[in-house]
Design a protein around this motif. Structure first.
Motif, short mmCIF file in Angstrom:
data_model
loop_
_atom_site.label_atom_id
_atom_site.label_comp_id
_atom_site.label_asym_id
_atom_site.label_seq_id
_atom_site.Cartn_x
_atom_site.Cartn_y
_atom_site.Cartn_z
N MET A 86 14.26 -6.91 10.31
CA MET A 86 12.92 -7.17 9.42
C MET A 86 11.90 -8.13 10.33
O MET A 86 10.81 -8.18 10.10
CB MET A 86 13.36 -7.62 8.21
CG MET A 86 13.90 -6.35 7.36
SD MET A 86 12.82 -5.00 7.39
CE MET A 86 11.17 -5.60 6.64
N ALA A 87 12.58 -9.33 10.80
CA ALA A 87 11.94 -10.16 11.46
C ALA A 87 11.15 -9.82 12.61
O ALA A 87 9.96 -10.10 12.84
CB ALA A 87 12.66 -11.60 11.59
N LYS A 120 8.34 -7.58 11.48
CA LYS A 120 7.10 -8.41 10.88
C LYS A 120 6.26 -8.82 12.16
O LYS A 120 5.14 -9.03 12.22
CB LYS A 120 7.56 -9.70 10.32
CG LYS A 120 6.49 -10.45 9.45
CD LYS A 120 7.16 -11.48 8.62
CE LYS A 120 5.87 -12.43 8.15
NZ LYS A 120 6.54 -13.49 7.06
N ILE A 164 4.54 -6.04 13.63
CA ILE A 164 3.18 -5.98 12.97
C ILE A 164 2.15 -6.82 13.06
O ILE A 164 0.91 -6.43 13.18
CB ILE A 164 3.66 -5.82 11.58
CG1 ILE A 164 4.41 -4.53 11.08
CG2 ILE A 164 2.18 -5.55 10.44
CD1 ILE A 164 5.10 -4.58 9.72
N HIS A 165 2.42 -8.13 13.22
CA HIS A 165 1.42 -9.08 13.49
C HIS A 165 0.81 -8.84 14.93
O HIS A 165 -0.33 -9.12 14.99
CB HIS A 165 2.26 -10.45 13.40
CG HIS A 165 1.55 -11.59 13.89
ND1 HIS A 165 0.53 -12.18 12.77
CD2 HIS A 165 1.29 -12.45 14.85
CE1 HIS A 165 -0.42 -13.04 13.54
NE2 HIS A 165 0.18 -13.30 14.69
N ASP A 225 -1.42 -5.99 14.76
CA ASP A 225 -2.46 -6.24 13.92
C ASP A 225 -3.57 -7.13 14.92
O ASP A 225 -4.84 -6.78 15.10
CB ASP A 225 -2.18 -7.27 12.74
CG ASP A 225 -3.40 -7.79 11.94
OD1 ASP A 225 -4.42 -6.86 11.94
OD2 ASP A 225 -3.38 -8.82 11.15
N LYS A 228 2.11 -3.98 6.11
CA LYS A 228 2.46 -5.39 5.89
C LYS A 228 2.96 -5.78 4.52
O LYS A 228 4.04 -6.48 4.46
CB LYS A 228 1.09 -5.94 6.18
CG LYS A 228 0.68 -5.95 7.82
CD LYS A 228 -0.39 -7.22 7.93
CE LYS A 228 -1.72 -7.06 7.20
NZ LYS A 228 -2.63 -7.99 7.62
N ASP A 229 2.49 -5.05 3.56
CA ASP A 229 2.97 -5.53 2.23
C ASP A 229 4.55 -5.11 2.05
O ASP A 229 5.11 -5.90 1.28
CB ASP A 229 2.06 -5.06 1.06
CG ASP A 229 0.60 -5.44 0.95
OD1 ASP A 229 0.53 -6.65 1.71
OD2 ASP A 229 -0.25 -4.98 0.53
N CYS A 285 6.64 -4.65 4.10
CA CYS A 285 7.59 -5.37 5.02
C CYS A 285 7.72 -6.65 4.58
O CYS A 285 8.78 -7.19 4.48
CB CYS A 285 6.81 -5.44 6.38
SG CYS A 285 7.69 -6.77 7.52
N GLN A 286 6.82 -7.36 3.94
CA GLN A 286 6.74 -8.81 3.25
C GLN A 286 7.90 -8.71 2.06
O GLN A 286 8.68 -9.39 1.68
CB GLN A 286 5.36 -9.36 2.92
CG GLN A 286 5.51 -10.72 2.47
CD GLN A 286 6.24 -11.47 3.32
OE1 GLN A 286 5.91 -11.64 4.63
NE2 GLN A 286 7.10 -12.38 3.01
N ILE A 328 11.35 -8.48 3.41
CA ILE A 328 11.67 -9.71 3.49
C ILE A 328 12.01 -10.68 2.42
O ILE A 328 12.96 -11.23 2.31
CB ILE A 328 10.69 -10.41 4.52
CG1 ILE A 328 10.83 -9.60 5.87
CG2 ILE A 328 10.88 -11.76 4.78
CD1 ILE A 328 9.47 -9.88 6.76
N ASN A 329 11.21 -10.58 1.32
CA ASN A 329 11.48 -11.16 0.15
C ASN A 329 12.63 -10.99 -0.64
O ASN A 329 13.43 -11.93 -1.17
CB ASN A 329 10.19 -11.14 -0.73
CG ASN A 329 9.05 -11.81 -0.25
OD1 ASN A 329 9.01 -12.61 0.46
ND2 ASN A 329 7.99 -11.33 -0.86
#
Length: 471
Positions: A254-255, A258, A261-262, A265, A289-290, A292-293, A296-297
């Motif tokens: 997941m890291a 992310k 994705i960054h 972007d 992005k949402d 993915c976050q 992660i949460n």
């Protein structure tokens, strides 16, 4: 006397001395007095006999009452000993010892049946001068004349015709241990061959056998419940271990996602792909992005819960002044509440003692509660945070309340909202979504700080109350 002849009085005198009328009258008077005396003596004798009979009846009744009292006292004593334990062997040991001593028999034992295996195993035996048989296993089919009667719920006594090589010629009494669900085992009492078990003995043994049956059933139910609890605890540990392992395994990919994705972007923005928000690519990218976050949460929450359950991390305690710390902790949520047209206010008592806590745990707790308040408070409603001394608590504590209006939690949900993955249906007006781990995490954090948390709710208002120990 009264028409009954009691006897006669005979007087003799010389013929030369004739009886005068006065003499006859005197004799008649004497005879009358004598009859009265004899009648009184008979009445006295009857009264004495009645007194003797009544005294015997009183003694007999007193003896019966004393015997009944002794019986009930003995039964209560044995019952208390039997019912105080949830261990089958301890139950049978208490019953056997008490019966043997009370009845003065040479041997007493208790056996438990295994109907499926067709066996009877002596679980405890009390023997005086007789070789013990504890642990002996008998096949029910080998002694049908005995066990068929016991399995039908019948008790019986008999005297051995042939001398036993170890016990000799003895008298025996057998009583089944049974309840409404069937026969669980039996009680055996062995005594001298000339001894006959009377009705009082038999009644006592039957009552003790009934109490044993009740206690054994309770013990088995307790053991079954304990086994279920242990199995549920084992399954819960397996679940937590699985979630922890999966979370660890997912954190790295997941890291990487992310990060990818960054970077994507940055590249797409350099290519001018996000010039307008109406562009479908921009909308899909924001969803990516949402989500993915969100994952992660979820992973972070699961790992935090796993650490709290295992208590792997140690606390870093410090004294915190809520007057100065609380406004700074609330400040990041002011803009969010304003954007969602919600009011947010803080109320702190003037004289508030410091609390001894782990600041990171306290910050996470308040953040989760305020995040929920912003998430579930409708437009135009109010969110308030207050801190005060708890005057109602036995121990000194500071109470932090996070309250939001316009929403309430049913009483039936008060305990469930602190369960992992549980979310109250249809209570998210902003459609933010969530993992259902926030309040479970908050409860673990507060308990780790040796505090407590509960929810209070009334029509149109919900308050989460956090108690923290004073430094």
């Amino acid at each position: 006397m009264d028409g009954a002849l009691w006897g006669s009085l005979n007087l003799l005198r010389k013929a030369s001395l004739p009886w005068q009328e006065s003499d006859v009258e005197l004799v008649c008077d004497v005879v009358d007095q004598l009859a009265i005396a004899i009648q009184q003596a008979e009445l006295h004798r009857q009264v004495q006999q009645l007194n003797i009979n009544l005294e015997r009846q009183v003694q007999t009744r007193t003896a019966q009452l004393q015997l009944a009292y002794d019986f009930e006292a003995t039964l209560k004593q044995i019952t208390d000993q039997v019912r105080d334990s949830l261990d089958e062997d301890q139950i049978l040991e208490s019953a056997v010892k008490a019966l043997a001593k009370r009845l003065g028999v040479g041997c007493c034992n208790a056996a438990i049946f295994d109907i499926e295996q067709g066996t009877s195993t002596i679980r405890y035996e009390y023997a005086a001068g007789i070789p013990p048989s504890m642990g002996k296993v008998s096949q029910l089919a080998d002694f049908p004349e005995i066990y068929e009667q016991l399995l039908q719920g019948h008790h019986f006594q008999f005297c051995s015709l042939l001398a036993h090589p170890e016990r000799g010629t003895v008298s025996m009494f057998a009583c089944p241990i049974l309840d409404d669900n069937g026969v669980l085992g039996d009680l055996w009492l062995v005594n001298q061959s000339f001894y006959e078990f009377n009705d009082q003995d038999i009644r006592l043994v039957q009552q003790v056998a009934n109490q044993c049956a009740i206690a054994i059933r309770q013990a088995r139910l307790f053991q079954a419940a304990q086994a279920q609890v242990k199995e549920l605890e084992r399954l819960n540990r397996l679940k937590d271990d699985f979630l922890s392992t999966v979370s660890h395994e997912l954190r790295t990919p997941m890291a990487n996602i992310k990060m990818a994705i960054h970077m994507l972007d940055i590249i797409l923005r350099d290519l001018g792909m996000f010039k307008t928000r109406e562009n479908p690519l921009d909308r899909y990218f924001r969803v990516l992005k949402d989500e993915c976050q969100r994952e992660i949460n979820l992973i972070d929450d699961l790992l935090d819960l796993a650490q709290l359950d295992s208590q792997q991390t140690s606390l870093t305690l410090s004294e915190v002044s809520l007057q100065s710390w609380l406004p700074k902790a609330v400040e990041p949520f002011l803009a969010r509440a304003h954007n969602q047209q919600q009011g947010l206010e803080i109320e702190i008592a003037a004289s508030l003692p410091t609390v001894k806590t782990d600041l990171s745990y306290l910050e996470r707790t308040l953040a989760e509660l305020l995040n929920n308040a912003c998430k579930y408070t409708p437009v135009g409603e109010q969110i308030s945070i207050s801190a005060s001394v708890d005057d109602q608590s036995e121990s000194e504590a500071v109470v932090v309340r996070v309250c939001n209006s316009g929403v309430e939690i049913p009483i039936s949900e008060h305990d469930r909202i602190f369960d992992k993955f549980y979310r109250i249906p249809n209570s998210d007006p902003w459609k933010h979504g969530g993992t259902g781990l926030g309040l479970a995490l908050v409860k673990k954090l507060v308990e780790r700080l040796e505090g407590a948390i509960h929810v209070e709710s009334c029509p149109g208002k919900t308050t989460f109350v956090v108690q923290l120990p004073i430094a």
